[in-house]
Motif scaffolding. Structure first.
Motif, short mmCIF file in Angstrom:
data_model
loop_
_atom_site.label_atom_id
_atom_site.label_comp_id
_atom_site.label_asym_id
_atom_site.label_seq_id
_atom_site.Cartn_x
_atom_site.Cartn_y
_atom_site.Cartn_z
N ASN A 1 -0.34 7.75 -4.64
CA ASN A 1 -1.32 6.67 -4.50
C ASN A 1 -1.61 6.01 -5.85
O ASN A 1 -1.68 4.78 -5.96
N HIS A 2 -1.80 6.83 -6.87
CA HIS A 2 -2.08 6.31 -8.21
C HIS A 2 -0.86 5.57 -8.77
O HIS A 2 -1.00 4.51 -9.40
N THR B 1 0.84 -1.19 0.00
CA THR B 1 0.00 0.00 0.00
C THR B 1 0.87 1.24 0.00
O THR B 1 2.06 1.20 0.39
N ALA B 2 0.30 2.34 -0.45
CA ALA B 2 1.02 3.61 -0.43
C ALA B 2 1.38 4.01 0.99
O ALA B 2 2.44 4.58 1.24
N ASP B 3 0.50 3.72 1.94
CA ASP B 3 0.77 4.06 3.34
C ASP B 3 1.99 3.31 3.87
O ASP B 3 2.83 3.87 4.58
#
Length: 255
Positions: free
Chosen positions: A167-168, A142-144
């Motif tokens: 994120n994209h 995930t981006a996080d």
């Protein structure tokens, strides 16, 4: 090495490249890994012999290159790199790639072997088997998580990218890493590679296993292998003096 950076519009994306080194030397293309940029290769630059003109390219969506509307695939990366080289009128070249950059290198060397004088890769997968342990890692990315692990790198991306959307980008890169179609990993195509090839990996690399590296060496006739001790995936950052010296010697021998 001094150099200059420019953008080239390719199929809706602005692809950034930088040229440095010996303007009259043989060309050496250097490609970074996924979710990184060409700046990640800075630690290797002092090991590149003065005989070479160095061309560093930010992959689509990374570093100073915009993403555009096309889905990310290794084929898309390959087409971008080839377009930059065609614009620079580079007919023949050496290529070094880390991780995704090396995967692109396999494709280029296999598909147009007349242009590639030598290929060197570090931590670069060439196929994705159904039981590959990296699949679970890619699926859960995930981006996080990346933000927690690589906060400085993401801050740099936000600073230099003309159209930042991390994120994209992560969503697109995940699809690329899990792509098992012809647009993705070269797989059996690596058997078409005929140039001198150096395959490197960190001894504790969790993405590119020793077994996969050995299998790859068997598929490429003119290949040599170097396992970098005390390192994981980013061996060029963890032990640049070793990776850099091995790369220097390989380039000098195959110049």
């Amino acid at each position: 090495m001094s150099g200059f950076g420019q953008h080239l519009l390719i199929d809706g994306a602005e692809i950034y490249y930088q040229v440095s080194g010996n303007p009259d030397g043989q060309s050496l293309v250097m490609l970074h890994g996924g979710l990184g940029s060409s700046e990640d290769l800075e630690g290797l630059m002092k090991f590149i012999p003065d005989l070479f003109k160095v061309i560093r390219i930010d992959l689509r969506g990374h570093g100073r290159s915009t993403l555009g509307e096309h889905p990310l695939t290794y084929t898309r990366y390959q087409q971008d790199v080839e377009a930059v080289l065609d614009t620079l009128q580079v007919d023949k070249f050496h290529l070094f790639g880390f991780s995704d950059g090396g995967t692109v290198g396999y494709r280029i060397a296999a598909c147009d072997e007349r242009r590639v004088l030598s290929l060197s890769t570090l931590g670069s997968q060439w196929r994705l088997e159904p039981d590959d342990p990296s699949i679970e890692l890619y699926q859960g990315l995930t981006a996080d998580f990346w933000q927690q692990e690589f906060a400085e790198e993401i801050a740099r991306y936000e600073e230099i990218n003309p159209q930042p959307d991390f994120n994209h980008l992560v969503a697109q890169v995940k699809k690329l890493w899990l792509d098992t179609f012809d647009s993705g990993y070269p797989d059996e195509l690596v058997e078409e590679i005929t140039c001198a090839t150096l395959i490197m990996r960190g001894d504790k690399d969790f993405l590119f296993s020793l077994t996969e590296a050995e299998e790859l060496c068997e598929r490429i006739e003119e290949s040599e292998f170097f396992n970098v001790p005390f390192t994981e995936h980013e061996a060029h950052k963890e032990y640049p003096e070793v990776v850099g010296e091995v790369l220097r010697r390989f380039l000098q021998i195959n110049h």
